[in-house]
Design a protein around this motif. Structure first.
Motif, PDB file in Angstrom:
ATOM      1  N   PRO A 196       0.806  -1.232   0.000  1.00 30.11           N
ATOM      2  CA  PRO A 196       0.000   0.000   0.000  1.00 30.11           C
ATOM      3  C   PRO A 196       0.834   1.274   0.000  1.00 30.11           C
ATOM      4  N   ARG A 197       2.142   1.160   0.253  1.00 30.66           N
ATOM      5  CA  ARG A 197       3.021   2.333   0.296  1.00 30.66           C
ATOM      6  C   ARG A 197       3.616   2.678  -1.061  1.00 30.66           C
ATOM      7  N   ILE A 198       3.343   1.878  -2.079  1.00 25.74           N
ATOM      8  CA  ILE A 198       3.911   2.137  -3.406  1.00 25.74           C
ATOM      9  C   ILE A 198       3.202   3.331  -4.042  1.00 25.74           C
ATOM     10  N   GLU A 199       3.984   4.336  -4.394  1.00 27.74           N
ATOM     11  CA  GLU A 199       3.449   5.557  -5.015  1.00 27.74           C
ATOM     12  C   GLU A 199       3.676   5.583  -6.521  1.00 27.74           C
ATOM     13  N   ALA A 200       4.637   4.844  -7.009  1.00 25.92           N
ATOM     14  CA  ALA A 200       4.962   4.837  -8.443  1.00 25.92           C
ATOM     15  C   ALA A 200       3.820   4.225  -9.248  1.00 25.92           C
ATOM     16  N   ARG A 201       3.759   4.613 -10.526  1.00 30.12           N
ATOM     17  CA  ARG A 201       2.836   3.931 -11.438  1.00 30.12           C
ATOM     18  C   ARG A 201       3.192   2.456 -11.456  1.00 30.12           C
ATOM     19  N   ALA A 202       2.178   1.589 -11.432  1.00 29.30           N
ATOM     20  CA  ALA A 202       2.439   0.147 -11.334  1.00 29.30           C
ATOM     21  C   ALA A 202       1.585  -0.623 -12.330  1.00 29.30           C
ATOM     22  N   LEU A 203       2.224  -1.593 -12.962  1.00 32.85           N
ATOM     23  CA  LEU A 203       1.550  -2.589 -13.786  1.00 32.85           C
ATOM     24  C   LEU A 203       1.975  -3.951 -13.279  1.00 32.85           C
ATOM     25  N   VAL A 204       1.019  -4.773 -12.895  1.00 26.85           N
ATOM     26  CA  VAL A 204       1.302  -6.147 -12.487  1.00 26.85           C
ATOM     27  C   VAL A 204       0.903  -7.065 -13.634  1.00 26.85           C
ATOM     28  N   ILE A 205       1.814  -7.978 -14.008  1.00 31.32           N
ATOM     29  CA  ILE A 205       1.546  -8.935 -15.084  1.00 31.32           C
ATOM     30  C   ILE A 205       1.452 -10.332 -14.479  1.00 31.32           C
ATOM     31  N   GLY A 206       0.339 -10.992 -14.706  1.00 32.39           N
ATOM     32  CA  GLY A 206       0.144 -12.359 -14.242  1.00 32.39           C
ATOM     33  C   GLY A 206       0.275 -13.341 -15.399  1.00 32.39           C
ATOM     34  N   ALA A 207       0.633 -14.584 -15.075  1.00 29.50           N
ATOM     35  CA  ALA A 207       0.765 -15.647 -16.076  1.00 29.50           C
ATOM     36  C   ALA A 207      -0.368 -16.653 -15.854  1.00 29.50           C
ATOM     37  N   ALA A 208      -1.251 -16.766 -16.827  1.00 27.73           N
ATOM     38  CA  ALA A 208      -2.479 -17.536 -16.656  1.00 27.73           C
ATOM     39  C   ALA A 208      -2.227 -19.000 -16.324  1.00 27.73           C
ATOM     40  N   HIS A 209      -1.106 -19.570 -16.820  1.00 26.90           N
ATOM     41  CA  HIS A 209      -0.829 -20.996 -16.614  1.00 26.90           C
ATOM     42  C   HIS A 209       0.394 -21.203 -15.724  1.00 26.90           C
ATOM     43  N   ASP A 210       0.585 -20.324 -14.766  1.00 26.57           N
ATOM     44  CA  ASP A 210       1.749 -20.363 -13.888  1.00 26.57           C
ATOM     45  C   ASP A 210       1.635 -21.538 -12.921  1.00 26.57           C
ATOM     46  N   ALA A 211       2.529 -22.525 -13.076  1.00 29.73           N
ATOM     47  CA  ALA A 211       2.532 -23.691 -12.188  1.00 29.73           C
ATOM     48  C   ALA A 211       3.403 -23.475 -10.967  1.00 29.73           C
ATOM     49  N   PHE A 212       4.150 -22.379 -10.932  1.00 29.26           N
ATOM     50  CA  PHE A 212       5.043 -22.083  -9.825  1.00 29.26           C
ATOM     51  C   PHE A 212       4.370 -21.170  -8.811  1.00 29.26           C
ATOM     52  N   LEU A 213       3.944 -19.994  -9.265  1.00 28.72           N
ATOM     53  CA  LEU A 213       3.216 -19.036  -8.431  1.00 28.72           C
ATOM     54  C   LEU A 213       1.868 -18.792  -9.101  1.00 28.72           C
ATOM     55  N   PRO A 214       0.852 -19.574  -8.759  1.00 30.17           N
ATOM     56  CA  PRO A 214      -0.434 -19.470  -9.448  1.00 30.17           C
ATOM     57  C   PRO A 214      -0.908 -18.027  -9.577  1.00 30.17           C
ATOM     58  N   VAL A 215      -1.582 -17.755 -10.694  1.00 29.09           N
ATOM     59  CA  VAL A 215      -1.895 -16.396 -11.105  1.00 29.09           C
ATOM     60  C   VAL A 215      -2.704 -15.618 -10.065  1.00 29.09           C
ATOM     61  N   GLU A 216      -3.422 -16.319  -9.207  1.00 30.10           N
ATOM     62  CA  GLU A 216      -4.176 -15.612  -8.164  1.00 30.10           C
ATOM     63  C   GLU A 216      -3.271 -14.747  -7.296  1.00 30.10           C
ATOM     64  N   ASN A 217      -2.022 -15.161  -7.137  1.00 27.89           N
ATOM     65  CA  ASN A 217      -1.072 -14.391  -6.332  1.00 27.89           C
ATOM     66  C   ASN A 217      -0.758 -13.046  -6.979  1.00 27.89           C
TER      67      ASN A 217
END
Length: 256
Positions: A196-217
């Motif tokens: 919540p302290r991040i002030e910079a513009r942010a884009l988060v990219i998720g990987a739909a078929h991520d078997a390591f860190l599932p995309v919900e994260n």
């Protein structure tokens, strides 16, 4: 290749191209080589900076236990060494944690931040168990390498490569002490209070078929960053290897 000393660590970093500085931060694994497929594309319009933080094959340190603070301090030192003002940060996997932490703790250094296929900490039992199995396989180098490959890439991508390419990939994932330290950090880390302290513009990219860190994260991380945009790519964990053109375009469009 340049190198900077940060505490007990020596952090090498490569600089290519010209333009607004864009720093690409690797996740757990060999290090900066993870960006080889896209760094040149970004260098057409940016000064691209690719560091090797502690735990990577190229970095040198005293072997102490890794923390998010240690890696964030190393990244801050690289950015400061550039002397180019606030930079744009892209971080993959564990690197996504590091760039998020830097954006939260040193807003003066960060213009925009793009965490990719990453997570914020505990809560997903799938992640905890996959990381635990990954760590416990360190004693069996071949099995560790093949399990790493299965976590890193989607089934469709591996099927498209063929036998020889898959065998070459597996060889690249063989374990060492740096991998153990990175995995142990991934099992401990928690940056949820920083987001919540991040002030910079942010884009988060998720990987739909991520078997390591599932995309919900990735979705949850995006929801915790004020005003963050979110995009999802139809790939496994290593987005920039499976869909390099789409990956570069997403980030270029956002930073523009």
């Amino acid at each position: 290749m340049r190198e900077i000393a940060v505490g007990a660590a020596h952090v090498p970093y490569r600089v290519l191209g010209a333009g607004r500085p864009l720093v690409l931060v690797h996740g757990a694994g060999a290090g900066a080589r993870a960006w080889d497929g896209v760094a040149d594309a970004f260098a057409n319009s940016n000064t691209v900076v690719v560091p090797n933080l502690s735990g990577s094959d190229a970095a040198r340190d005293d072997g102490r236990e890794l923390t998010v603070d240690i890696l964030t301090e190393q990244l801050a030192a690289v950015v400061t060494d550039l002397d180019a003002g606030p930079v744009d940060l892209v971080g993959h996997s564990l690197g996504g944690v590091v760039v998020s932490a830097l954006a939260a703790s040193r807003p003066d250094l960060v213009r925009a931040v793009v965490p990719v296929a990453t997570f914020a900490g505990p809560g997903d039992e799938y992640v905890r168990n996959s990381l635990t199995v990954w760590r416990d396989l360190l004693c069996d180098a071949d099995t560790f390498a093949r399990y790493s490959m299965l976590l890193a890439f989607s089934r469709a991508h591996l099927r498209s490569l063929g036998y020889d390419a898959v065998e070459e990939l597996a060889a690249a994932f063989r374990p060492n002490e740096g991998r153990r330290r990175q995995i142990e950090l991934a099992l401990r880390l928690d940056i949820r209070d920083l987001l919540p302290r991040i002030e910079a513009r942010a884009l988060v990219i998720g990987a739909a078929h991520d078997a390591f860190l599932p995309v919900e994260n990735a979705r949850e991380l995006a929801a915790a960053i004020p005003g963050a945009a979110y995009e999802e790519v139809d790939t496994g964990h290593v987005v920039m290897a499976e869909q390099p053109r789409e990956f570069v375009k997403l980030i270029r469009d956002f930073l523009a």
